[in-house]
Enzyme design. Structure first.
Site, PDB file in Angstrom:
ATOM      1  N   HIS A 246      22.693  30.167  22.667  1.00 39.74           N
ATOM      2  CA  HIS A 246      23.998  29.988  23.299  1.00 39.74           C
ATOM      3  C   HIS A 246      23.945  28.820  24.254  1.00 39.74           C
ATOM      4  O   HIS A 246      22.931  28.616  24.923  1.00 39.74           O
ATOM      5  CB  HIS A 246      24.416  31.257  24.059  1.00 39.74           C
ATOM      6  CG  HIS A 246      25.883  31.307  24.301  1.00 39.74           C
ATOM      7  ND1 HIS A 246      26.473  30.719  25.382  1.00 39.74           N
ATOM      8  CD2 HIS A 246      26.877  31.848  23.557  1.00 39.74           C
ATOM      9  CE1 HIS A 246      27.775  30.910  25.313  1.00 39.74           C
ATOM     10  NE2 HIS A 246      28.053  31.582  24.216  1.00 39.74           N
ATOM     11  N   GLU A 299      27.694  36.795  18.275  1.00 41.76           N
ATOM     12  CA  GLU A 299      28.052  36.832  16.854  1.00 41.76           C
ATOM     13  C   GLU A 299      27.179  37.773  16.020  1.00 41.76           C
ATOM     14  O   GLU A 299      27.621  38.263  14.988  1.00 41.76           O
ATOM     15  CB  GLU A 299      27.956  35.412  16.255  1.00 41.76           C
ATOM     16  CG  GLU A 299      28.762  34.358  16.983  1.00 41.76           C
ATOM     17  CD  GLU A 299      30.245  34.441  16.688  1.00 41.76           C
ATOM     18  OE1 GLU A 299      30.736  35.548  16.453  1.00 41.76           O
ATOM     19  OE2 GLU A 299      30.895  33.392  16.687  1.00 41.76           O
TER      20      GLU A 299
HETATM   21  N1  ACO Z   1      17.941  29.220  15.276  1.00 47.19           N
HETATM   22  C1  ACO Z   1      16.916  28.348  15.270  1.00 47.19           C
HETATM   23  N2  ACO Z   1      16.749  27.390  16.202  1.00 47.19           N
HETATM   24  C2  ACO Z   1      17.655  27.308  17.184  1.00 47.19           C
HETATM   25  C3  ACO Z   1      18.748  28.184  17.263  1.00 47.19           C
HETATM   26  C4  ACO Z   1      18.883  29.180  16.254  1.00 47.19           C
HETATM   27  N3  ACO Z   1      19.904  30.056  16.244  1.00 47.19           N
HETATM   28  N4  ACO Z   1      19.503  27.882  18.336  1.00 47.19           N
HETATM   29  C5  ACO Z   1      18.895  26.829  18.916  1.00 47.19           C
HETATM   30  N5  ACO Z   1      17.792  26.490  18.222  1.00 47.19           N
HETATM   31  C6  ACO Z   1      16.866  25.392  18.515  1.00 47.19           C
HETATM   32  C7  ACO Z   1      17.411  24.104  17.930  1.00 47.19           C
HETATM   33  O1  ACO Z   1      16.966  23.900  16.599  1.00 47.19           O
HETATM   34  C8  ACO Z   1      16.851  23.054  18.880  1.00 47.19           C
HETATM   35  O2  ACO Z   1      15.513  22.815  18.522  1.00 47.19           O
HETATM   36  P1  ACO Z   1      14.941  21.288  18.521  1.00 47.19           P
HETATM   37  O3  ACO Z   1      15.053  20.860  19.948  1.00 47.19           O
HETATM   38  O4  ACO Z   1      13.537  21.472  18.057  1.00 47.19           O
HETATM   39  O5  ACO Z   1      15.811  20.506  17.595  1.00 47.19           O
HETATM   40  C9  ACO Z   1      16.847  23.787  20.223  1.00 47.19           C
HETATM   41  O6  ACO Z   1      16.837  25.187  19.936  1.00 47.19           O
HETATM   42  C10 ACO Z   1      18.081  23.476  21.058  1.00 47.19           C
HETATM   43  O7  ACO Z   1      19.206  23.548  20.207  1.00 47.19           O
HETATM   44  P2  ACO Z   1      20.654  23.115  20.666  1.00 47.19           P
HETATM   45  O8  ACO Z   1      21.586  23.082  19.489  1.00 47.19           O
HETATM   46  O9  ACO Z   1      20.575  21.880  21.500  1.00 47.19           O
HETATM   47  O10 ACO Z   1      20.959  24.342  21.640  1.00 47.19           O
HETATM   48  P3  ACO Z   1      22.309  24.768  22.243  1.00 47.19           P
HETATM   49  O11 ACO Z   1      21.968  25.732  23.312  1.00 47.19           O
HETATM   50  O12 ACO Z   1      23.152  23.623  22.582  1.00 47.19           O
HETATM   51  O13 ACO Z   1      22.988  25.493  20.963  1.00 47.19           O
HETATM   52  C11 ACO Z   1      24.149  26.880  19.523  1.00 47.19           C
HETATM   53  C12 ACO Z   1      23.842  26.533  20.984  1.00 47.19           C
HETATM   54  C13 ACO Z   1      24.940  25.745  18.844  1.00 47.19           C
HETATM   55  C14 ACO Z   1      25.044  28.129  19.501  1.00 47.19           C
HETATM   56  C15 ACO Z   1      22.832  27.132  18.746  1.00 47.19           C
HETATM   57  O14 ACO Z   1      22.035  28.058  19.427  1.00 47.19           O
HETATM   58  C16 ACO Z   1      23.062  27.556  17.295  1.00 47.19           C
HETATM   59  O15 ACO Z   1      23.284  26.731  16.427  1.00 47.19           O
HETATM   60  N6  ACO Z   1      23.024  28.900  17.010  1.00 47.19           N
HETATM   61  C17 ACO Z   1      23.269  29.386  15.673  1.00 47.19           C
HETATM   62  C18 ACO Z   1      24.777  29.467  15.362  1.00 47.19           C
HETATM   63  C19 ACO Z   1      25.470  30.564  16.133  1.00 47.19           C
HETATM   64  O16 ACO Z   1      24.982  31.671  16.283  1.00 47.19           O
HETATM   65  N7  ACO Z   1      26.693  30.238  16.629  1.00 47.19           N
HETATM   66  C20 ACO Z   1      27.524  31.153  17.424  1.00 47.19           C
HETATM   67  C21 ACO Z   1      27.449  30.786  18.878  1.00 47.19           C
HETATM   68  S1  ACO Z   1      28.312  31.924  19.905  1.00 47.19           S
HETATM   69  C22 ACO Z   1      29.932  31.460  19.839  1.00 47.19           C
HETATM   70  O17 ACO Z   1      30.268  30.366  19.590  1.00 47.19           O
HETATM   71  C23 ACO Z   1      30.949  32.469  20.111  1.00 47.19           C
END
Ligand code: ACO
Length: 359
Positions: A246, A299
């Site tokens: 998140h 989610e």
């Molecule tokens: N699975 C695997 N790796 C992850 C995940 C995940 N669910 N979430 C973050 N990471 C990793 C990324 O790959 C990244 O790694 P890297 O630096 O080696 O490339 C690191 O953690 C940081 O990722 P960001 O995208 O910069 O993290 P942020 O906190 O901005 O992302 C997000 C938030 C977009 C929700 C992300 O966690 C994600 O894509 N989750 C999966 C999709 C999801 O569940 N979406 C619903 C969100 S809740 C809502 O909107 C109501």
């Protein structure tokens, strides 16, 4: 321009009095009230009143009679298109030309109608027409009426699942869809334009589209009975495990906690698989990123709770939109009161000035 933040992470773009996601403490409060106090005590439509009017004496109304013009059965896109259409069907005034009270009433009408559009679109997807109004009128709450309109019947377990899910996801600060709604409102557009823009932003898998991708993951883990192997394979292929991570929370997401409890209480047949996958995912993500907290987000157990109510995965973004009409409406009104166009800047990093012949 030196403080450019990709994705605007951590950038404070607005001030709000509506909701407070407590980043470190893992709590979420609507107008100061913890959602733990709301779930099971007041129905969703009153939470709408709390968020929009800051009063539990106010509530989202029932939808007025209206026939959507062209439903395809794809609820997220039907909702976006039909909500945009309401601007002209109802001749909604531009926000710059209305008083707050009139805008609030437009938002109430729209919110109620948007739920009705989703229920009718879901009925089309099932190959039948929505239930007649006298059947719908037998329901007590918005969640019950929603199910009656869609299916002609409303199982109390399904009603509880949907009401809990809607309350938990009614509002959450400046997420992508709410920001979209506020940007649109800040231009002085009408409420239908702001709401339909928000629906489009919500439909993406990194925001409201995630639950649709959670159930296939659970199916796969149930099939292989190997949650660790599944997680390993996703992470090794640089994929993301849906329902984890998140942008705001660096602690357990309080909504996830409530939805997990609800899934268990309602006897979800997927609960055990979900818990096994959650354990494996959290352990692997912790090991991979020890300095970056990636916890279960709203989610993951949303998908499990909505499954209890037999909501098909492709409908989940529209179910999320039904919940979020409260937050969007509250933010559109708050934005209207600021009266300030949202217009950030971009840093140009393209080619230097050159002649047309050089292109
Ligand atoms: N699975 C695997 N790796 C992850 C995940 C995940 N669910 N979430 C973050 N990471 C990793 C990324 O790959 C990244 O790694 P890297 O630096 O080696 O490339 C690191 O953690 C940081 O990722 P960001 O995208 O910069 O993290 P942020 O906190 O901005 O992302 C997000 C938030 C977009 C929700 C992300 O966690 C994600 O894509 N989750 C999966 C999709 C999801 O569940 N979406 C619903 C969100 S809740 C809502 O909107 C109501």
């Amino acid at each position: 321009m030196s403080d450019f933040k990709p994705g605007l992470e951590g950038v404070v773009a607005i001030q709000t009095e509506i909701a407070e996601p407590d980043r470190e403490g893992g709590a979420l409060r609507y107008r100061g009230v913890d959602i733990e106090e709301l779930v099971g005590h007041v129905p969703y439509e009153k939470v709408w009143g709390l968020l929009v009017d800051e009063s539990l004496d106010s509530a989202m109304p029932d939808p007025e009679p209206y026939e959507p013009k062209s439903l395809t059965g794809n609820a997220p896109s039907d909702l976006q298109a039909e909500t945009a259409r309401l601007s002209s069907e109802w001749d909604l005034k531009k926000l710059v030309d209305t008083e707050d009270e009139e805008a609030r009433d437009d938002l109430a009408r729209l919110s109620a109608q948007m739920m009705s559009i989703v229920a009718k679109s879901a009925a089309v997807a099932d190959g039948r027409g929505p239930a007649p109004d006298d059947v719908v009128a037998q329901g007590d709450t918005a969640a019950e009426k929603f199910l009656l309109r869609w299916r002609g019947e409303a199982d109390p377990r399904h009603v509880k699942a949907i009401d809990t899910y809607w309350i938990c996801t009614a509002e959450h600060g400046l997420n992508a869809s709410t920001f979209t709604a506020r940007i649109t409102a800040s231009t002085g557009a009408d409420c239908g334009a702001a709401m339909s823009a928000a629906v489009g932003a919500l439909s993406g898998p990194l925001h409201g589209g995630a639950p649709a991708r959670v159930l296939p993951m659970l199916d796969e883990v149930a099939r292989t009975d190997d949650p660790q192997g599944y997680v390993k394979q996703v992470l090794e292929s640089k994929g993301r495990i849906m329902g984890f991570g998140h942008r705001v929370y660096r602690a357990e997401d309080p909504r996830s906690r409530i939805l997990k409890r609800t899934a268990k209480e309602l006897g979800s047949p997927r609960f055990e698989v979900a818990e096994a996958l959650e354990g494996s995912a959290l352990a692997a993500l912790r090991e991979r990123k020890p300095d970056y907290v990636i916890a279960t987000n709203v989610e993951f157990y949303s998908a499990v709770v909505l499954d209890v109510a037999e909501i098909p995965p492709e409908l989940t973004p529209a179910m999320f939109a039904c919940a979020r009409v409260a937050g969007w409406a509250a933010h559109i009104l708050e934005e209207k009161r600021t009266g300030r166009l949202i217009r950030p800047s971009a840093r140009y990093v393209g080619p230097a000035a050159r002649s047309l012949s050089a292109v």
